[in-house]
Design a protein around this motif. Structure first.
Motif, PDB file in Angstrom:
ATOM      1  N   PHE A  32      38.341  -4.180   8.684  1.00 52.82           N
ATOM      2  CA  PHE A  32      37.482  -3.810   7.566  1.00 52.82           C
ATOM      3  C   PHE A  32      36.092  -3.437   8.073  1.00 52.82           C
ATOM      4  O   PHE A  32      35.607  -3.986   9.064  1.00 52.82           O
ATOM      5  N   VAL A  33      35.460  -2.526   7.349  1.00 56.19           N
ATOM      6  CA  VAL A  33      34.125  -2.028   7.684  1.00 56.19           C
ATOM      7  C   VAL A  33      33.151  -2.533   6.618  1.00 56.19           C
ATOM      8  O   VAL A  33      33.386  -2.344   5.416  1.00 56.19           O
ATOM      9  N   TRP A  34      32.064  -3.159   7.052  1.00 56.54           N
ATOM     10  CA  TRP A  34      31.048  -3.693   6.147  1.00 56.54           C
ATOM     11  C   TRP A  34      29.762  -2.878   6.304  1.00 56.54           C
ATOM     12  O   TRP A  34      29.278  -2.667   7.412  1.00 56.54           O
ATOM     13  N   LEU A  35      29.197  -2.443   5.172  1.00 54.84           N
ATOM     14  CA  LEU A  35      28.033  -1.563   5.185  1.00 54.84           C
ATOM     15  C   LEU A  35      26.915  -2.130   4.313  1.00 54.84           C
ATOM     16  O   LEU A  35      27.175  -2.711   3.252  1.00 54.84           O
ATOM     17  N   THR A  36      25.675  -1.936   4.768  1.00 53.22           N
ATOM     18  CA  THR A  36      24.505  -2.340   3.992  1.00 53.22           C
ATOM     19  C   THR A  36      23.513  -1.186   3.918  1.00 53.22           C
ATOM     20  O   THR A  36      23.550  -0.254   4.727  1.00 53.22           O
TER      21      THR A  36
ATOM     22  N   LYS B 137      38.620   3.562   2.680  1.00 49.95           N
ATOM     23  CA  LYS B 137      39.090   3.189   1.348  1.00 49.95           C
ATOM     24  C   LYS B 137      38.300   1.975   0.867  1.00 49.95           C
ATOM     25  O   LYS B 137      38.214   0.961   1.539  1.00 49.95           O
ATOM     26  N   PHE B 138      37.739   2.077  -0.334  1.00 52.26           N
ATOM     27  CA  PHE B 138      36.910   0.999  -0.866  1.00 52.26           C
ATOM     28  C   PHE B 138      37.737  -0.253  -1.136  1.00 52.26           C
ATOM     29  O   PHE B 138      38.845  -0.183  -1.675  1.00 52.26           O
ATOM     30  N   VAL B 139      37.159  -1.433  -0.748  1.00 51.64           N
ATOM     31  CA  VAL B 139      37.837  -2.713  -0.934  1.00 51.64           C
ATOM     32  C   VAL B 139      37.065  -3.633  -1.870  1.00 51.64           C
ATOM     33  O   VAL B 139      37.625  -4.191  -2.814  1.00 51.64           O
TER      34      VAL B 139
ATOM     35  N   LYS C 209      32.441  -3.165   1.347  1.00 47.26           N
ATOM     36  CA  LYS C 209      33.557  -3.396   2.261  1.00 47.26           C
ATOM     37  C   LYS C 209      34.590  -2.291   2.088  1.00 47.26           C
ATOM     38  O   LYS C 209      35.020  -2.000   0.965  1.00 47.26           O
ATOM     39  N   PHE C 210      34.987  -1.665   3.225  1.00 45.78           N
ATOM     40  CA  PHE C 210      35.955  -0.572   3.233  1.00 45.78           C
ATOM     41  C   PHE C 210      37.026  -0.839   4.286  1.00 45.78           C
ATOM     42  O   PHE C 210      36.841  -1.653   5.193  1.00 45.78           O
ATOM     43  N   THR C 211      38.133  -0.090   4.205  1.00 47.61           N
ATOM     44  CA  THR C 211      39.093  -0.060   5.303  1.00 47.61           C
ATOM     45  C   THR C 211      38.551   0.837   6.403  1.00 47.61           C
ATOM     46  O   THR C 211      37.548   1.546   6.223  1.00 47.61           O
ATOM     47  N   LEU C 212      39.222   0.864   7.540  1.00 45.40           N
ATOM     48  CA  LEU C 212      38.788   1.711   8.655  1.00 45.40           C
ATOM     49  C   LEU C 212      38.808   3.186   8.298  1.00 45.40           C
ATOM     50  O   LEU C 212      38.081   3.989   8.891  1.00 45.40           O
TER      51      LEU C 212
END
Length: 379
Positions: free
Chosen positions: A139-143, A160-162, A154-157
């Motif tokens: 998972f990819v976390w963005l701020t 895709k939005f999680v 939080k997204f998949t690699l």
């Protein structure tokens, strides 16, 4: 009159004189690397490779390395000037360039592997891209750190939005458990399934959530105290040490032994905690540094003992090598400038499993660089 030297003596001496001259003129060979060396680096000026699609990157808010040693970059397309994104204007101003998507994935050779990001359904995209983290579960976390960027995405690699924690809306302060305050960066505790947030540019705390459900767990301020949003005086190296984090709380990192390291950027210090927020110790660096402070990001060295920390200093534009045991400085590299190996606001940093260091620059820097390990510092 000085007597002339004997001709035979001169002929016998010439080989010795010639050999001495060669030794003096020969360049010094680099010292062989030895196990246990302090990390040392050389810039790879050819990294990364040219982006496809006539793309260009803007200010780079965040950068991280995943478990495959792939480098993930979170940049700011909206920071590009008209002369930089000339091909995207109507009509086109120039042949180059077009803003790249904000999330970019590179391999260790500098090839672009994946790209995505921007507004979409089900979530609120940030106003100014800042931090990025990849967890071991894919998972990819963005701020973000623009006004009202008070959420964590939080997204998949593949983009895709999680999940979204918080909202793009006004902050509710450093002791609210539902909303963030322009969070800077995150760190994952895999065993506990928790995400730690350096929160941040608006708030004055570290806050922890369940990484699967988004449920609030705990938070703390400097020295493990309850955070206080009372307006602080400008940093003064001669004043009493601040009992609160300044803005921004710019990074959080978790070591294998459970220690949590926090960048208190403006206050020129690293504070160390246990996972429950108990204060352990602090270290100060370049305490006379004003402006944007001396502690911008940290990376934990990938040897088995995690012997070192690397500390990025965007105001003094250098990276310091620290002993993790006591915080002492044992090396440094970088200098203010725009040539390869130099920095202008080195904003984020990461290290891969082979000891290669990757850096990201904001403001007018707008670039990423790679520094290859040249010493034997991984044993």
């Amino acid at each position: 009159m000085t007597p002339m030297p004997n001709r035979g003596y001169l002929l016998k001496s010439l080989p010795l004189l010639f050999a001495s001259a060669v030794l003096l003129a020969a360049p010094a060979l680099p010292r062989p690397a030895h196990a246990g060396d302090v990390p040392a680096f050389a810039v790879d000026a050819a990294w990364p490779k040219q982006l496809p699609n006539n793309w260009i990157i803007g200010q780079v808010g965040g950068l991280t390395v995943d478990a495959q040693d792939h480098v993930w970059v979170f940049h700011r397309p909206r920071s590009l000037t008209d002369d930089e994104k000339g091909a995207a204007l109507t009509p086109p101003r120039s042949k180059c360039c077009v803003p790249a998507p904000p999330v970019l994935e590179f391999d260790t050779d500098g090839n672009l592997l994946r790209s995505w990001g921007g507004p979409g359904e089900g979530y609120e995209w940030v106003g100014r891209e800042h931090g990025i983290e990849i967890d071991d579960r894919g998972f990819v976390w963005l701020t973000g750190n623009a006004d009202n960027d008070n959420a964590l995405l939080k997204f998949t690699l593949d983009g895709k939005f999680v999940m979204q924690i918080g909202k793009v809306a006004p902050s509710k302060g450093s002791n609210d458990t539902t909303q963030l305050g322009k969070p800077a960066e995150t760190a994952l505790d895999k065993a506990a399934d928790e995400i730690y947030v350096a929160d941040g540019y608006g708030n004055h705390r570290v806050i922890v959530f369940d990484a699967t459900t988004g449920a609030y767990k705990r938070h703390w301020g400097a020295y493990g105290n309850k955070p206080d949003d009372t307006k602080q005086a400008p940093y003064d190296p001669k004043a009493q040490v601040s009992q609160q984090f300044g803005n921004p709380v710019h990074c959080v990192k978790i070591a294998q032994d459970g220690l949590v390291y926090v960048c208190d950027r403006i206050n020129d210090r690293i504070q160390v905690f246990r996972k429950d927020g108990t204060f352990v110790k602090e270290w100060f660096y370049e305490k006379n540094t004003l402006g944007n402070g001396a502690v911008w990001d940290l990376a934990i060295w990938p040897d088995p003992k995690q012997t070192y920390l690397l500390s990025a200093d965007g105001e003094n534009n250098e990276i310091r090598v620290l002993k993790r045991e006591d915080g002492s400085v044992v090396g440094s590299f970088g200098h203010n400038g725009r040539n390869a190996g130099q920095f202008h606001w080195v904003h984020a940093m990461a290290v891969d499993s082979k000891g290669n260091v990757y850096t990201a620059e904001v403001d007018t820097g707008k670039r990423i660089q790679k520094f290859t390990l040249t010493s034997d510092a991984l044993r």
